[in-house]
Design an enzyme around this catalytic site. Structure first.
Site, PDB file in Angstrom:
ATOM      1  N   GLY A 176       5.254  -0.600  -1.185  1.00 51.71           N
ATOM      2  CA  GLY A 176       4.043  -1.774  -1.268  1.00 51.71           C
ATOM      3  C   GLY A 176       3.867  -2.287  -2.577  1.00 51.71           C
ATOM      4  CB  THR A 177       5.015  -2.611  -5.647  1.00 56.77           C
ATOM      5  OG1 THR A 177       5.356  -3.031  -6.811  1.00 56.77           O
ATOM      6  CG2 THR A 177       6.565  -2.406  -5.157  1.00 56.77           C
ATOM      7  CB  SER A 178       3.565  -7.617  -5.141  1.00 47.92           C
ATOM      8  OG  SER A 178       3.558  -8.280  -7.038  1.00 47.92           O
ATOM      9  CB  ALA A 219       3.007   2.189   3.512  1.00 50.53           C
ATOM     10  CG  ASP A 233      -5.400   4.902  -5.365  1.00 54.96           C
ATOM     11  OD1 ASP A 233      -4.035   5.540  -4.765  1.00 54.96           O
ATOM     12  OD2 ASP A 233      -4.755   3.814  -4.776  1.00 54.96           O
ATOM     13  CG  HIS A 274      -0.344   0.282 -13.778  1.00 57.54           C
ATOM     14  ND1 HIS A 274       0.052  -0.984 -12.867  1.00 57.54           N
ATOM     15  CD2 HIS A 274       0.517  -0.367 -14.898  1.00 57.54           C
ATOM     16  CE1 HIS A 274       1.113  -1.570 -13.038  1.00 57.54           C
ATOM     17  NE2 HIS A 274       1.162  -1.354 -14.514  1.00 57.54           N
ATOM     18  CG  ASN A 302       6.534  -5.890   0.749  1.00 50.55           C
ATOM     19  OD1 ASN A 302       5.247  -6.397   1.504  1.00 50.55           O
ATOM     20  ND2 ASN A 302       6.416  -5.796  -0.758  1.00 50.55           N
ATOM     21  CD  GLN A 305       3.948  -0.970  -9.910  1.00 59.37           C
ATOM     22  OE1 GLN A 305       3.713  -3.201 -10.269  1.00 59.37           O
ATOM     23  NE2 GLN A 305       4.312  -1.596  -8.739  1.00 59.37           N
TER      24      GLN A 305
HETATM   25  P1  OAD Z   1       0.070  -6.437  -5.068  1.00 53.52           P
HETATM   26  O1  OAD Z   1      -1.085  -6.506  -4.824  1.00 53.52           O
HETATM   27  O2  OAD Z   1       0.889  -6.988  -6.036  1.00 53.52           O
HETATM   28  O3  OAD Z   1       0.915  -6.454  -3.632  1.00 53.52           O
HETATM   29  C1  OAD Z   1       0.838  -5.652  -2.848  1.00 53.52           C
HETATM   30  C2  OAD Z   1       2.154  -5.558  -2.087  1.00 53.52           C
HETATM   31  O4  OAD Z   1       1.449  -4.931  -1.021  1.00 53.52           O
HETATM   32  C3  OAD Z   1       2.306  -7.007  -1.396  1.00 53.52           C
HETATM   33  O5  OAD Z   1       4.311  -7.051  -2.000  1.00 53.52           O
HETATM   34  C4  OAD Z   1       1.960  -6.850   0.390  1.00 53.52           C
HETATM   35  O6  OAD Z   1       2.984  -7.421   0.919  1.00 53.52           O
HETATM   36  C5  OAD Z   1       2.047  -5.280   0.158  1.00 53.52           C
HETATM   37  N1  OAD Z   1       1.429  -4.535   1.738  1.00 53.52           N
HETATM   38  C6  OAD Z   1       0.582  -4.946   2.183  1.00 53.52           C
HETATM   39  N2  OAD Z   1      -0.266  -4.481   2.525  1.00 53.52           N
HETATM   40  C7  OAD Z   1       0.999  -2.913   2.846  1.00 53.52           C
HETATM   41  C8  OAD Z   1       1.039  -2.492   4.237  1.00 53.52           C
HETATM   42  N3  OAD Z   1       0.242  -1.616   5.074  1.00 53.52           N
HETATM   43  N4  OAD Z   1       1.948  -1.167   3.296  1.00 53.52           N
HETATM   44  C9  OAD Z   1       2.870  -1.366   2.508  1.00 53.52           C
HETATM   45  N5  OAD Z   1       3.018  -3.114   1.596  1.00 53.52           N
HETATM   46  C10 OAD Z   1       2.460  -3.928   2.034  1.00 53.52           C
HETATM   47  O7  OAD Z   1      -0.194  -5.045  -5.619  1.00 53.52           O
HETATM   48  P2  OAD Z   1       1.209  -4.075  -7.145  1.00 53.52           P
HETATM   49  O8  OAD Z   1       2.150  -4.531  -6.333  1.00 53.52           O
HETATM   50  O9  OAD Z   1       0.831  -2.911  -6.741  1.00 53.52           O
HETATM   51  O10 OAD Z   1      -1.685  -3.843 -12.649  1.00 53.52           O
HETATM   52  O11 OAD Z   1       0.566  -4.791  -8.094  1.00 53.52           O
HETATM   53  C11 OAD Z   1       1.039  -4.397  -9.167  1.00 53.52           C
HETATM   54  C12 OAD Z   1       0.040  -4.694 -10.107  1.00 53.52           C
HETATM   55  O12 OAD Z   1      -0.978  -5.319 -10.499  1.00 53.52           O
HETATM   56  C13 OAD Z   1      -1.018  -2.785 -10.186  1.00 53.52           C
HETATM   57  O13 OAD Z   1      -0.524  -2.031 -10.440  1.00 53.52           O
HETATM   58  C14 OAD Z   1      -2.041  -3.887 -11.420  1.00 53.52           C
HETATM   59  C15 OAD Z   1      -2.096  -5.335 -10.736  1.00 53.52           C
HETATM   60  O14 OAD Z   1      -2.970  -6.569 -11.298  1.00 53.52           O
HETATM   61  C16 OAD Z   1      -2.726  -3.261 -13.371  1.00 53.52           C
HETATM   62  O15 OAD Z   1      -4.073  -2.928 -13.268  1.00 53.52           O
HETATM   63  C17 OAD Z   1      -2.153  -3.693 -14.592  1.00 53.52           C
END
Ligand code: OAD
Ligand code: ZN
Length: 250
Positions: free
Chosen positions: A191-193, A235, A101, A116, A217, A98
């Site tokens: 690392g995704t919510s 991660a 970068d 994305h 996560n 997603q």
């Molecule tokens: P989020 O910012 O929603 O979630 C980031 C996740 O990474 C969270 O669950 C954190 O707990 C976790 N996290 C933080 N630090 C970490 C680490 N060091 N190692 C592993 N995990 C860690 O990001 P996404 O899930 O990518 O969409 O968000 C999904 C989409 O929403 C994105 O692609 C973007 C956003 O708005 C668009 O731009 C369409």
């Protein structure tokens, strides 16, 4: 837990990875949600929309230029590199991300599926003009420009070639991702919510078709309830340990 995850991976026949902003956190790229995601008191979710761009393209472009500049300085971390190694070992068949970068590609992943878009690309809001600023070598020039960026072909506004809230995903990418998810017997979710759809369907499809879900996560996410193994860890640390064990198993 790590041991169990390593066994599942080493035994799998068609594993895929599904990544979000958290995999790049240790490279210094802020995630979207949560405290670190704020930019000038704006929540990214409020800037990454077609409405915000219509209302205030300057603000949205300022936000994206800030992110482009930050991301161009970021380097892939251990987790990105471990995925490349798993791919080279023949275990991982695809990386679906997603993230916009480009860090999977920088780490050597052959053909990451970008659901994305990609922040280094721009496209015209009127015609089909597209440009990859890394490829054309115009990134510096583009970032330095004070005016709103315009299409060299038709003069309309250019926009980042990323998917905003409420917009459809690139059709080829999502179709291919769903196809891979149906085929996969394991998905490594990093690392995704797991709250943004349709991307978040990917681990669900793997699960429903009988595959295993390994999640990495530091916090619980929307995926955690369906995870067979949940590694509550950053991660980089988790992937370093995991790859080490997988190397020993195969
Ligand atoms: P989020 O910012 O929603 O979630 C980031 C996740 O990474 C969270 O669950 C954190 O707990 C976790 N996290 C933080 N630090 C970490 C680490 N060091 N190692 C592993 N995990 C860690 O990001 P996404 O899930 O990518 O969409 O968000 C999904 C989409 O929403 C994105 O692609 C973007 C956003 O708005 C668009 O731009 C369409
Ligand atoms: Zn144009």
């Amino acid at each position: 837990m790590i041991e169990e995850a390593a066994k599942l991976l080493a035994r799998s026949r068609f594993a895929i990875a599904f990544t979000g902003a958290g995999i790049s956190a240790e490279s210094g790229v802020p995630t979207f949600r949560g405290f670190n995601g704020l930019w000038k008191k704006h929540r990214p979710e409020e800037l990454a929309t077609p409405e915000a761009f219509k209302r205030d393209p300057y603000l949205v472009w300022e936000f994206y230029k800030w992110r482009i500049d930050l991301i161009r300085k970021a380097k892939p971390n251990k987790a990105h590199r471990a995925l490349t190694e798993l791919e080279e070992m023949g275990i991982l068949k695809a990386v679906i991300t997603q993230n916009v970068d480009d860090l999977h590609r920088e780490a050597g992943t052959r053909n990451p599926i970008e659901l994305h878009g990609n922040i280094f690309r721009v496209r015209c809001t009127s015609c089909d003009y597209r440009e990859d600023l890394k490829e054309t070598g115009r990134l510096d020039e583009f970032l330095a420009q004070k005016d709103l960026p315009r299409c060299p072909r038709c003069g309309s506004l250019l926009r980042p070639d990323v998917v905003w809230f409420g917009e459809p995903l690139p059709r080829k990418a999502i179709e291919e991702a769903f196809r891979l998810a149906e085929r996969a017997d394991l998905v490594l979710v990093i690392g995704t919510s797991g709250v943004v759809y349709p991307a978040a369907y990917i681990p669900q499809i793997v699960k429903e078709t009988g595959g295993k879900v390994i999640e990495i996560n530091p916090d619980e996410s929307g995926i955690t309830p369906i995870a067979d193994v949940f590694l509550r860890c950053s991660a980089g640390e988790a992937m370093e340990k995991l790859i080490e064990r997988v190397r020993r198993l195969i």
